[in-house]
Write a protein that holds these residues in place. Structure first.
Motif, short mmCIF file in Angstrom:
data_model
loop_
_atom_site.label_atom_id
_atom_site.label_comp_id
_atom_site.label_asym_id
_atom_site.label_seq_id
_atom_site.Cartn_x
_atom_site.Cartn_y
_atom_site.Cartn_z
N GLY A 274 0.82 -1.21 0.00
CA GLY A 274 0.00 0.00 0.00
C GLY A 274 0.84 1.26 0.00
N SER A 275 1.93 1.23 0.78
CA SER A 275 2.83 2.38 0.82
C SER A 275 3.50 2.60 -0.54
CB SER A 275 3.90 2.16 1.89
OG SER A 275 4.87 3.19 1.85
N LEU A 276 3.96 1.51 -1.15
CA LEU A 276 4.63 1.63 -2.44
C LEU A 276 3.68 2.10 -3.54
CD1 LEU A 276 6.80 -1.62 -2.33
CD2 LEU A 276 7.54 0.71 -1.87
N LEU A 277 2.44 1.61 -3.47
CA LEU A 277 1.43 2.03 -4.46
C LEU A 277 1.10 3.51 -4.34
CD1 LEU A 277 -0.98 -1.04 -4.26
CD2 LEU A 277 0.42 -0.39 -6.23
N LEU A 278 1.22 4.04 -3.13
CA LEU A 278 0.98 5.47 -2.91
C LEU A 278 2.22 6.30 -3.23
CD1 LEU A 278 -0.69 7.87 -1.75
CD2 LEU A 278 0.22 7.24 0.50
N LYS A 279 3.35 5.88 -2.69
CA LYS A 279 4.56 6.70 -2.76
C LYS A 279 5.12 6.80 -4.17
CE LYS A 279 8.13 5.02 -0.67
NZ LYS A 279 9.05 4.65 0.43
N GLY A 280 5.14 5.68 -4.91
CA GLY A 280 5.73 5.70 -6.24
C GLY A 280 5.09 6.71 -7.17
N PRO A 281 3.79 6.59 -7.45
CA PRO A 281 3.14 7.56 -8.36
C PRO A 281 3.14 8.99 -7.81
CG PRO A 281 1.81 5.56 -8.14
CD PRO A 281 2.89 5.48 -7.10
N LEU A 282 2.94 9.13 -6.49
CA LEU A 282 2.89 10.47 -5.91
C LEU A 282 4.22 11.20 -6.07
CD1 LEU A 282 1.27 12.54 -4.26
CD2 LEU A 282 2.09 11.41 -2.18
N SER A 283 5.32 10.51 -5.75
CA SER A 283 6.64 11.13 -5.87
C SER A 283 6.98 11.45 -7.32
CB SER A 283 7.70 10.21 -5.27
OG SER A 283 7.44 9.93 -3.92
N LEU A 284 6.68 10.51 -8.21
CA LEU A 284 6.97 10.73 -9.62
C LEU A 284 6.15 11.88 -10.19
CD1 LEU A 284 8.40 9.88 -12.21
CD2 LEU A 284 6.60 8.19 -12.58
N ALA A 285 4.87 11.95 -9.81
CA ALA A 285 4.01 13.04 -10.29
C ALA A 285 4.51 14.39 -9.80
CB ALA A 285 2.57 12.80 -9.84
N ALA A 286 4.94 14.45 -8.53
CA ALA A 286 5.45 15.71 -7.98
C ALA A 286 6.72 16.13 -8.69
CB ALA A 286 5.71 15.55 -6.47
#
Length: 433
Positions: A137-149
Motif C-alpha cells: 500500500g505504501s509503495l502504491l501510494l509513494k511511487g506515483p505520488l513522488s513521480l508526479a510531484a
C-alpha cells in the motif's frame, strides 16, 4: 483477505520499480543530458554516505528472532544516523569545487534518499509481522505520488532543484500519511508503540551489530558511484547523464531482485537457524536463477532492440549509444545474481566476510575506471561496472560455500547427538515380563 494480500505485494513492488525508473526517464524527456548528469552526480555523492547511515536496519530488524530491541529504538537510531549523514553530506559538498546550485542538488537528493530509509524501518516492522500488504500500500501510494510531484515541478520550472524538491515532498507525504500511521493500540503487543526510545547502552550495542551492514551498503554504493565520478571528471555532466540514463534500465531488474530478496529474508534466516541445509540451498538456487533469467532477457533485448529502446524511452542522443546498453546489461546480469545471493548471505548473518570482498570490488572498479574511462569514455565506465560485479560475485560464491559447509557440519552434529540420546531413552522404559 490472504489472497488479496498476496496480490498486493507484487503489484506494489512492480509499480514502485516502474516509478523509480520513471524518475530518470522524466528528467531525460523534460530536460537535457546535462541535467540528468547533475541528478546522477547528486546520487553518486550522497548515496554512499546515506546508505552507510542506513545500516540496513530493516534487514537486522526482520532477521532478529529474539526481539532484543524495540521498534522505538530502531526508529530513534534510524533518525539519528540519517540526520548525521545529511550533515556529513552538506559538509562534504561545502568542500567541493562546484557551484551552490549543484551543491543544493546533492543535499536535496540526499534528503530524498533519507526519507526513503525512514519508511524502510516501518517496512521492516510490517515485514516481520508478515504485513506485506501494508508495504505494498505504501509503495502504491509513494511511487506515483513522488513521480508526479517530480514531473510537475520539472515541467513547470525546468529546474532539477525544484524537481528533486518535488520528489522529496511526495516521499514525505507518503511517510506521514501512510507509513507512520499504524494502529498503535493493535500493534503494542507486537512491539510497536510509535514512541521514540533512546538508551545510550542499547544504541551502542545496536551500532556494533549494524556497523558491518552499514559498511557493506556504503561499499556497494561506491561500486556504482566510482565510474560516475570518473565520467564527470573526464567527460562532463552531459556524458554522465547519458551513461546514468542508460544504466537506469538496470533499476527495474535491481528492484525485482530486491523485492525477491526481502521476501526470502525471513525464511532464509529461519532455515539457517533450523540448520535446514536443503532449504538454504533451494533459496540460493532461486536467487541465482532469478538474476540470471532477468539478465538474459535484458541482454537479448539490448542486442536486438537497443537503439530503438534508448531513442523512444529517452531521446535520439541516447539512442546513439546502444553499445553501452549491451555492455551494461552484461554487467547487470552479474549484478543481479550477486545482489540476490547477497540477501541470502546477509539473512544467514554472514556479515563481516562481505566487507573485504566488497572492498576488493571497489578497488577493481576504481582501477578499471582510472585506466579505461580516460581512454574509452563510457565504454570504459561499463567495463568498470563489469569488473566490479565479477569480483563481487566470486567472493559471494565463496561465502555461500562456507555457509553450506557450516550447515552440513552443524546438522551432522545435531543428528549425532540425537542418535546418542536414543539408547538412553530406550533404557529408561520400564521392562515387561
Amino acid at each position: 483477505m490472504p489472497e488479496k494480500r498476496l496480490l498486493l505485494g507484487p503489484s506494489g513492488n512492480l509499480l514502485y520499480s516502474a516509478c523509480q525508473w520513471g524518475i530518470v526517464v522524466a528528467l531525460a524527456k523534460l530536460g537535457n543530458p546535462e541535467q540528468v548528469g547533475e541528478y546522477a552526480l547528486g546520487l553518486a555523492v550522497s548515496a554512499p554516505i546515506v546508505l552507510f547511515a542506513n545500516l540496513q536496519l530493516r534487514a537486522l530488524l526482520v532477521s532478529e528472532l529474539r526481539d532484543r530491541f524495540t521498534f522505538g529504538q530502531y526508529l530513534t537510531f534510524r533518525l539519528v544516523s540519517l540526520s548525521a549523514a545529511l550533515l556529513l553530506v552538506a559538509g562534504a559538498v561545502a568542500c567541493m569545487q562546484m557551484d551552490w546550485r549543484l551543491k543544493g542538488i546533492v543535499v536535496m537528493v540526499g534528503f530524498a534518499q533519507s526519507l526513503e530509509f525512514v519508511s524502510e524501518i516501518y517496512y521492516g516492522f510490517m515485514q516481520k509481522h508478515e504485513r506485506m500488504d501494508r508495504i505494498a500500500g505504501s509503495l502504491l501510494l509513494k511511487g506515483p505520488l513522488s513521480l508526479a510531484a517530480l514531473c510537475g515541478a520539472m515541467y513547470i520550472t525546468r529546474s532539477i532543484v525544484w524537481a528533486v524538491i518535488g520528489l522529496a515532498f511526495g516521499r514525505l507525504l507518503a511517510l506521514l500519511a501512510w507509513d507512520s500511521r499504524l494502529n498503535f493500540a493493535k500493534s503494542e503487543r507486537s512491539g510497536f508503540t510509535g514512541r521514540l526510545e533512546w538508551n545510550s547502552g542499547e544504541m551502542l550495542t545496536l551500532l556494533r551489530m549494524a556497523l558491518p551492514l552499514g559498511v557493506i551498503s556504503m561499499l556497494i554504493s561506491l561500486n556504482l558511484s566510482i565510474p560516475r565520478y570518473f565520467v564527470e571528471v573526464h567527460s562532463g555532466s552531459a556524458e554522465l547523464g547519458i551513461f546514468s540514463a542508460i544504466a537506469s534500465l538496470l533499476t527495474a531488474g535491481n528492484l525485482v531482485v530486491s523485492a525477491f530478496g526481502q521476501s526470502i529474508f525471513l525464511p532464509v534466516a529461519r532455515a539457517c537457524a533450523a540448520l535446514d541445509r536443503a532449504k538454504y540451498r533451494r533459496y540460493v538456487v532461486m536467487a541465482a536463477a532469478l538474476g540470471g533469467s532477468l539478465g538474459g532477457v535484458a541482454i537479448l533485448a539490448a542486442v536486438l532492440f537497443g537503439r530503438d529502446i534508448l531513442t523512444h524511452l529517452f531521446r535520439p542522443e541516447y539512442g546513439e549509444r546502444p553499445d553501452i546498453l549491451v555492455r551494461l546489461m552484461i554487467a547487470g546480469t552479474i549484478m543481479f545474481i550477486a545482489s540476490g545471493l547477497g540477501y541470502v548471505i546477509t539473512a544467514a548473518r554472514s556479515l563481516r566476510p562481505q566487507i573485504p570482498i566488497l572492498l576488493a570490488a571497489v578497488i577493481a572498479a576504481a582501477a578499471t575506471s582510472a585506466w579505461s574511462i580516460p581512454r574509452y569514455g563510457l565504454s570504459g565506465a561499463a567495463d568498470a561496472a563489469l569488473a566490479s560485479a565479477f569480483v563481487q560475485l566470486m567472493g559471494i560464491g565463496a561465502i555461500l560455500l562456507k555457509i553450506d559447509r557450516r550447515l552440513q557440519r552443524s546438522s551432522g552434529s545435531s543428528l549425532a547427538l540425537h542418535g546418542q540420546a536414543s539408547p538412553v531413552l530406550r533404557s529408561m522404559k520400564p521392562e515387561t515380563t
